[in-house]
Design a protein around this motif. Structure first.
Motif, short mmCIF file in Angstrom:
data_model
loop_
_atom_site.label_atom_id
_atom_site.label_comp_id
_atom_site.label_asym_id
_atom_site.label_seq_id
_atom_site.Cartn_x
_atom_site.Cartn_y
_atom_site.Cartn_z
N PHE A 199 14.48 13.04 -5.13
CA PHE A 199 13.92 14.05 -5.40
C PHE A 199 12.38 14.54 -5.60
O PHE A 199 11.63 14.86 -4.73
N VAL A 200 11.69 13.62 -6.41
CA VAL A 200 10.52 13.28 -6.91
C VAL A 200 10.10 13.22 -5.07
O VAL A 200 9.09 13.33 -5.21
N ALA A 201 10.53 11.94 -4.89
CA ALA A 201 9.72 11.40 -4.41
C ALA A 201 10.10 12.50 -2.79
O ALA A 201 8.48 12.44 -2.07
N SER A 202 10.24 12.65 -2.35
CA SER A 202 10.84 14.25 -1.58
C SER A 202 10.18 14.84 -1.80
O SER A 202 9.98 16.50 -0.81
N PHE A 203 9.80 15.57 -2.59
CA PHE A 203 8.55 16.75 -3.85
C PHE A 203 7.14 16.63 -3.19
O PHE A 203 6.87 17.81 -2.98
N VAL A 204 7.02 15.34 -3.50
CA VAL A 204 5.80 15.37 -4.17
C VAL A 204 5.17 14.22 -2.85
O VAL A 204 5.59 13.47 -2.04
N GLY A 205 3.48 14.88 -2.73
CA GLY A 205 2.99 14.57 -1.54
C GLY A 205 3.38 15.37 0.25
O GLY A 205 4.81 15.67 0.14
#
Lengths: 286, 295
Positions: A199-205
């Motif tokens: 989730f963090v991966a898909s939210f940040v950047g």
């Protein structure tokens, strides 16, 4: 400076309301500078809040808005004026003290809201979407101004935003919330390089990390770590030209991949290319 | 289908209302102002008498008594209606509170009833022979409610206060427009209960309350006619003979249209004067909070 980020309904505003005492926790505790805050009413906590939309009183002048809290606390008029002037000076509001909120621009209103927080002389600033009601063109400037102000003051600030780029640029640390749960707290760099959950991966950047299913694992890869080579691994679904770079959307086994390629190096849409993944992050499927 | 220009459409839409305003309001008003300076019984031609009518009216105690009756009503009814509407709106504005829906309906319903129907219901409640309220009060005070000066006046005021639905509705809507976040700002600084009311609710509602009290003042100068005619006929001893009632008596019972017109003109001028005074007193209220929060 802690940035709290998450999609709508993830509990960001609720978190701020807990910190400043407008809500009481069902369980757990709120500590500020090591001091337990349970049972401490909001007006006695060392916290000031800047609300979303700024929440200025339309019938009061800038002076009265900034001094509102002092007035409610029955601070003597002389003291009150001195503190209001000091805050106004710091935020460049001195010439606007006798205006009404309706006569101010969005940026000026934001500064009034900040001044109102500043006169409380808090240990912690809570800011709820401080930039969201500004014109997008002004936002970058306002963001820098806000960062300068809060850093110059050297105070702790917790600010909430749904915009991950705002969180990444303003926060010394960023907390990612989802459905009321904390997913990760870390520096923007660590969040980007080593996201704790998909989730963090898909939210940040921007664009976000691409997530691929590989058996019992989820593999995440940043667009800049995808290299295109001759081959047949991936189908070129679309090509987006962003001016300074080109993003290529690729269909591969297990999902979709975004690659960042230099201008002029993009393969034609509908062709097949080979893919080499650089640094990746893996999580078990959860 | 033929297409009308915007202006033609506008004129067509407005025509009935303009005609109505002209025939039913403006012309009679001008004629009334004219008749105010005549002696006229509706049969023989009007005779111009200048300010004689006013001189005679002022010489008799009846006008003074009527002004006193009107003042007693207005001074009690306007604040009670505006503050009553405010109180009910603050009690009932929450959407999901228990009984709030029922309460809102109950607060508004009396306003829907025609004046005459309301007055007749009250006549039953307070009539001296078997009216439940009148009987109970008579046991307490020893005198029949409607035969007491203030008893009669307060009854008329009570009737008016029950019909505060429109003011209630406007205040309710205004209260719901006040952003919750302003209450949060005040609570953070330690404001509670009455502090929140004084610092947030009242200033945010002030423009609406100012406007409502001006409107209520205008209405109150006229609204007494039906209940007074049905309940007290202006009695006892003229205690409830307000200006509109006096106008009605002079004009339609005694056929002294000149006197009635003079009184009506006086009522009009008095209303204008009072609203102007009130506007000056509440000027800050009208302007306060007239604009919405930014952002």
């Amino acid at each position: 400076m802690l940035a709290v980020v998450g999609p709508s309904g993830s509990g960001k505003t609720t978190l701020l309301r807990l910190v400043c005492g407008l809500l009481g926790p069902d369980e757990g505790s709120v500590r500020i500078g090591g001091q337990e805050q349970a049972g401490v009413p909001p007006e006695r906590r060392p916290v000031a809040m800047v609300f979303q939309g700024y929440a200025l009183f339309p019938h009061l002048t800038v002076r009265e808005n900034v001094g509102f809290g002092l007035r409610v606390r029955r601070v003597r008029r002389g003291d009150r004026d001195a503190r209001v002037h000091e805050a106004a000076q710091k935020l460049g509001l001195y010439d606007l003290l006798d205006r009404q909120p309706a006569e101010l621009s969005g940026g000026e209103r934001q500064r009034v809201a900040l001044a109102r927080a500043l006169v409380r002389d808090p240990a912690v600033f809570c800011l709820d979407e401080p930039l969201s009601s500004l014109d997008p063109l002004l936002r970058a400037d306002a963001r820098r101004e806000l960062a300068d102000l809060l850093r110059a003051d050297g105070r702790c600030a917790v600010f909430v935003t749904h915009d991950q780029s705002e969180a990444m640029t303003l926060g010394d640390r960023v907390a990612v919330l989802r459905d009321g749960c904390l997913e990760q707290v870390d520096t923007p760099r660590a969040l980007y390089d080593a996201p704790a959950t998909p989730f963090v991966a898909s939210f940040v950047g921007t664009p976000a990390m691409s997530l691929l299913r590989r058996g019992s694992q989820v593999v995440g890869v940043r667009p800049e770590h995808v290299r295109l080579v001759p081959g047949q691994d991936a189908f070129v679904h679309a090509v987006e030209d962003h001016g300074h770079e080109v993003q290529v959307l690729l269909d591969v086994d297990g999902g979709r991949l975004v690659a960042r390629v230099p201008v002029g190096d993009a393969p034609p849409v509908g062709s097949r290319v080979g893919v080499v993944l650089g640094r990746t992050t893996t999580w078990p499927v959860g | 289908m033929s297409r009308l220009s915007y202006r033609t459409g506008l004129r067509l839409m407005l025509a009935p209302f303009l005609l109505g305003a002209l025939v039913l309001v403006l012309v009679p008003a001008v004629m009334t102002a004219g008749y105010a300076f005549t002696r006229y019984d509706g049969l023989s031609p009007a005779q111009f008498v200048g300010f004689d009518t006013y001189r005679d009216l002022l010489a008799y105690a009846e006008l003074r008594r009527s002004l006193a009756a009107t003042a007693a009503f207005v001074v009690l009814a306007v604040p009670l209606r505006v503050l009553g509407g405010l109180g009910l709106a603050l009690l009932l504005h929450r959407r999901r509170a228990r009984l709030a829906g029922t309460g809102r309906a109950a607060a508004y319903v009396p306003t829907v009833l025609p004046d005459a129907a309301t007055a007749l219901i009250w006549l039953w409640v307070v009539n001296p022979v078997y009216g439940p309220l009148a009987v109970v009060l008579q046991v307490g005070t020893g005198s029949p409610l409607l035969l007491d000066r203030w008893g009669a006046r307060l009854t008329i005021v009570a009737i008016a206060v029950f019909a505060l639905g429109e003011g209630f509705l406007v205040t309710l809507a205004a209260r719901r427009e006040v952003p919750q976040v302003l209450y949060d700002v005040a609570r953070l600084e330690g404001a509670r209960g009455t502090g929140l009311f004084r610092r947030v609710t009242l200033p945010m509602l002030a423009p609406v309350l100012g406007l409502l009290s001006a409107r209520d003042l205008v209405v109150s100068m006229q609204v007494t006619l039906v209940p007074v005619l049905l309940l007290t006929r202006g009695g006892p001893l003229g205690a409830t003979k307000t200006l509109p009632v006096l106008v009605y008596e002079r004009g339609f019972r005694e056929l002294r249209f000149g006197d009635a017109a003079a009184l009506a003109l006086l009522l009009f001028l008095l209303t204008v004067l009072l609203v102007a005074v009130q506007y000056r007193l509440l000027r800050r209220w009208f302007r306060a909070g007239a604009v919405q929060t930014g952002g």
